[in-house]
Design a protein around this motif. Structure first.
Motif, PDB file in Angstrom:
ATOM      1  N   HIS A  26       0.951  -0.911  -0.106  1.00 11.91           N
ATOM      2  CA  HIS A  26       0.502  -0.165   0.469  1.00 11.91           C
ATOM      3  C   HIS A  26       0.112   1.267   0.390  1.00 11.91           C
ATOM      4  O   HIS A  26      -0.252   2.024  -0.286  1.00 11.91           O
ATOM      5  CB  HIS A  26      -0.873   0.195   0.945  1.00 11.91           C
ATOM      6  N   ILE A  53       1.561  -5.951  -5.134  1.00  8.03           N
ATOM      7  CA  ILE A  53       0.037  -5.518  -4.873  1.00  8.03           C
ATOM      8  C   ILE A  53      -0.192  -7.974  -4.493  1.00  8.03           C
ATOM      9  O   ILE A  53       0.217  -8.274  -4.858  1.00  8.03           O
ATOM     10  CB  ILE A  53      -0.645  -5.018  -5.372  1.00  8.03           C
ATOM     11  N   SER A  96      -2.394  -0.909 -10.853  1.00 10.52           N
ATOM     12  CA  SER A  96      -3.985  -1.423  -9.625  1.00 10.52           C
ATOM     13  C   SER A  96      -3.981  -3.165  -9.798  1.00 10.52           C
ATOM     14  O   SER A  96      -3.488  -3.558 -10.403  1.00 10.52           O
ATOM     15  CB  SER A  96      -4.479  -0.749  -9.571  1.00 10.52           C
ATOM     16  N   CYS A 153      -3.205   4.707  -6.332  1.00  6.42           N
ATOM     17  CA  CYS A 153      -5.087   4.632  -6.134  1.00  6.42           C
ATOM     18  C   CYS A 153      -4.806   4.645  -5.540  1.00  6.42           C
ATOM     19  O   CYS A 153      -6.939   5.044  -5.217  1.00  6.42           O
ATOM     20  CB  CYS A 153      -5.150   2.743  -6.568  1.00  6.42           C
ATOM     21  N   LEU A 154      -5.001   4.564  -4.560  1.00  8.95           N
ATOM     22  CA  LEU A 154      -5.553   5.435  -3.190  1.00  8.95           C
ATOM     23  C   LEU A 154      -5.633   6.182  -1.932  1.00  8.95           C
ATOM     24  O   LEU A 154      -5.785   7.166  -1.051  1.00  8.95           O
ATOM     25  CB  LEU A 154      -5.797   3.495  -1.673  1.00  8.95           C
ATOM     26  N   ASN A 204     -10.125   0.537  -9.017  1.00  7.41           N
ATOM     27  CA  ASN A 204     -11.225   0.343  -8.980  1.00  7.41           C
ATOM     28  C   ASN A 204     -11.953   1.322  -8.225  1.00  7.41           C
ATOM     29  O   ASN A 204     -13.234   0.544  -8.551  1.00  7.41           O
ATOM     30  CB  ASN A 204     -11.438  -1.457  -7.996  1.00  7.41           C
ATOM     31  N   ARG A 213     -10.723   9.762  -3.859  1.00  3.98           N
ATOM     32  CA  ARG A 213      -9.836   9.182  -3.747  1.00  3.98           C
ATOM     33  C   ARG A 213      -8.178   8.796  -3.758  1.00  3.98           C
ATOM     34  O   ARG A 213      -7.892   8.225  -3.228  1.00  3.98           O
ATOM     35  CB  ARG A 213     -10.265   7.350  -4.442  1.00  3.98           C
TER      36      ARG A 213
HETATM   37  S1  SF4 Z   1      -7.613  -0.851  -4.652  1.00  2.00           S
HETATM   38 FE1  SF4 Z   1      -5.700   0.183  -5.139  1.00  2.00          FE
HETATM   39  S2  SF4 Z   1      -5.091  -0.005  -2.741  1.00  2.00           S
HETATM   40 FE2  SF4 Z   1      -7.026  -1.298  -2.525  1.00  2.00          FE
HETATM   41  S3  SF4 Z   1      -4.985  -3.383  -3.357  1.00  2.00           S
HETATM   42 FE3  SF4 Z   1      -5.841  -2.762  -5.127  1.00  2.00          FE
HETATM   43  S4  SF4 Z   1      -4.081  -1.199  -6.161  1.00  2.00           S
HETATM   44 FE4  SF4 Z   1      -3.700  -1.705  -3.831  1.00  2.00          FE
END
Ligand code: SF4
Lengths: 165, 430
Positions: B70, B108, B308, B372-373, B391, B397
């Motif tokens: 993360h 990831i 991601s 991503c986050l 996603n 976000r």
């Molecule tokens: S949604 Fe984004 S933050 Fe969550 S595991 Fe997947 S890549 Fe990582």
């Protein structure tokens, strides 16, 4: 009596409750300061101690949608807030029950910020509008955990039982 | 009465001959995954043992996986300290499936688990991440949980008080049109179901379009099933699954697909002819705010993101590189690419995809959750717009509540990068 301190709509995400950029903060003693961090005014009121324990956040459908981050439950629990919503996203609901955050399922409630609510075991009474709304039960799978006062005491109990076997 | 895949897996794991939706069970866990939030799990885990007179030991160190993704490499001293504590815990408990910030093992979590062959058909997988639903792509039952639930699993080896979810059956037949694929299908389905349409339910995927789909594509479907609220998306295992696990993940154990009974009970069946699915886009600020790309064409994009746990796999990078080869990302638009794992990064490097992307002006980031986050890199400025293959597009976000995120497939993202505006990928790069 409990005051409605925040009124929100549907699909309130865990990013809205506890933004991802604070995820390195994990301890339940520290997460409350980032509660609704992007809702700047409300967060300020919380941090300045202007929100009484037991105050209510009212929302619509699918509260807590999104990530599994438990901080979203622990930050609300830290201020002793109560959430009333039509329904909850699964992981958020589990986290809330696990940590002893009070969630109320009430799909009919009409209440604005500033209204005073009273909870009975089966109803929410809006004292400001003098109207009563039924509370719906939480999914039954987790009732044993609610009764044990949260998942940690529940699991501790199980561990001790298993040792006796 | 027959059982769905989820019911069969949970019945086996709970030691019961038969379960049905609504039953409360305590399934044994085959794999328990966490990322940096293991720091919080450790905290809750220690509390469970307080006053029991027992040392805090995990139930089975072989069944726990911890992957740093993360915030890698650590962006603050706080994260670095959490990661350090987790490393110490991993060593003390003897946890073997640990993936550190290294180019020979990192990535990831939702890519590492399939890639290393940790997930097999029929397993019960739990993870402290909502997109744990991804692993249903290998025919497993994979459930996202919070940190305290995980602490309970570490202590007991099972999930307590789980309600067996009802199952929605999705039958996807037909063949995808050019420039349309799994991401468009799942966005289309989420638009149809809504963000809570599958809450407390499993989505089981069937049909010819699924049988012909690669594991990467199936991972996209199951990854985003949670965006409709689903506990898990499941693609029943078949030859593609077994081949992937044997050949790509190097698994030599006996693998047994779990298939639904012919008379399994589904809450609902949804049939989709994928030939009718157009390229889809999720508009700000909810994932179910889905429209055909034609509806949002021309929206100016400041940042294109390809990567991601949803779309950072080799075939995604291949698609993006194919569009951008010998071309340029439009001026005024920046493009960030973060592969889902280092193994993918290395393979994309070897095949020249990364060179194509770099020549086009894209910035290649290290594998991990990246922007991503919104905690680490690639945050958006006030009023900016991103088009991402990730996603989630919730407000805030990508690190800024005053910015907007659109979601789409890698090919839509790459074609849009050429033009600097959201573009229908069927128009290609011309
Ligand atoms: S949604 Fe984004 S933050 Fe969550 S595991 Fe997947 S890549 Fe990582």
């Amino acid at each position: 009596m409990a005051k409605v301190v925040l009124r929100l709509g549907d699909d309130v995400s865990t990013d809205a409750i506890y933004p991802g950029r604070f995820m390195a903060t994990v301890l339940p003693t520290e997460t409350p300061q980032h509660c609704f961090a992007d809702h700047v005014e409300f967060n300020k009121k919380l941090v300045q101690g202007e929100v009484a324990p037991g105050s209510v956040v009212v929302a619509g459908r699918n509260f807590g949608t999104g990530s599994s981050r438990e901080q979203a439950a622990s930050c609300l629990k830290g201020w002793d807030l109560v959430v009333v919503a039509h329904n909850y996203s699964r992981i958020f609901l589990q986290n809330a029950v696990n940590l002893g955050l009070r969630l109320v399922v009430c799909s009919a409630l009409e209440a604005d910020e500033g209204d005073e609510l009273e909870f009975t075991p089966h109803t929410v009474v809006n004292q400001t509008t003098v109207r009563t709304y039924p509370i719906e039960p939480l999914p039954r799978a987790r009732l044993a955990i609610v009764e044990a006062g949260g998942l940690i005491p529940y699991v501790r109990m199980k561990l001790l039982e298993e040792r006796l076997d | 009465m027959g059982m769905t895949v989820a019911e069969k897996i949970l019945a086996r794991a709970a030691g019961l001959p038969l379960v049905a939706a609504g039953d409360v069970v305590e399934p044994r866990v085959d794999l328990a995954m966490s990322h940096e939030n293991a720091a919080l799990v450790m905290n809750q885990f220690a509390q469970i043992f307080e006053g029991t007179g027992r040392g805090a030991r995990v139930w089975d160190a072989e069944k726990i996986a911890i992957i740093f993704d993360h915030r890698v490499p650590a962006e603050t001293s706080k994260t670095a300290t959490n990661q350090k504590r987790i490393r110490e815990f991993v060593a003390a408990q003897g946890i073997s499936k640990f993936h550190d910030v290294r180019s020979d093992e990192g990535g990831i979590c939702h890519q590492i688990l399939p890639e290393y062959g940790y997930v097999h058909p029929g397993m019960v997988v739990v993870g402290t991440d909502s997109h744990t639903s991804s692993h249903g792509a290998l025919g497993a039952m994979a459930i996202g949980v919070g940190a305290t639930d995980m602490a309970a699993v570490w202590a007991l080896g099972r999930l307590v008080n789980v309600e067996v979810p009802a199952t929605i059956k999705v039958v996807a037949d037909g063949e995808f049109r050019p420039a349309v694929g799994p991401k468009d299908l799942i966005l289309y389905l989420i638009g149809m179901l809504s963000a809570e349409g599958a809450n407390f339910r499993v989505i089981e995927f069937h049909g010819r379009a699924i049988r012909h789909m690669t594991i990467s594509g199936r991972l996209v479907l199951c990854n985003m099933s949670v965006e409709a609220g689903a506990t898990c998306g499941i693609v029943p295992a078949d030859e593609t699954t077994i081949d992937y696990l044997r050949e790509e993940a190097g698994v030599s154990d006996i693998l047994t697909p779990v298939l639904p009974d012919a008379d399994a009970v589904y809450e609902e069946t949804i049939e989709i002819d994928v030939a009718h699915v157009e390229p889809q886009v999720a508009k700000p600020h909810t994932v179910d705010n889905v429209a055909p790309v034609t509806e949002v064409e021309g929206v100016k994009v400041d940042q294109i993101v390809v990567g991601s746990c949803t779309n950072g796999r080799l075939e995604d990078l291949e698609a993006a590189a194919g569009v951008l080869r010998d071309r340029k990302v439009a001026k005024g638009t920046r493009m960030l690419v973060f592969p889902a794992s280092w193994r993918i990064y290395r393979e994309a490097l070897r095949r020249g995809y990364l060179a194509d992307l770099i020549e086009a002006g894209a910035v290649i980031m290290n594998p991990g959750c990246g922007c991503c986050l919104g905690v680490h890199q690639g945050a958006l400025g006030d009023g900016e717009v991103a088009l991402a293959t990730t996603n989630r597009n919730f407000r805030g976000r990508m690190g800024n509540p005053n910015a907007s995120v659109y979601l789409a497939s890698p090919v839509t993202a790459a074609v849009s990068a050429l033009h600097g505006v959201i573009t229908d990928p069927r128009k290609g790069g011309s």
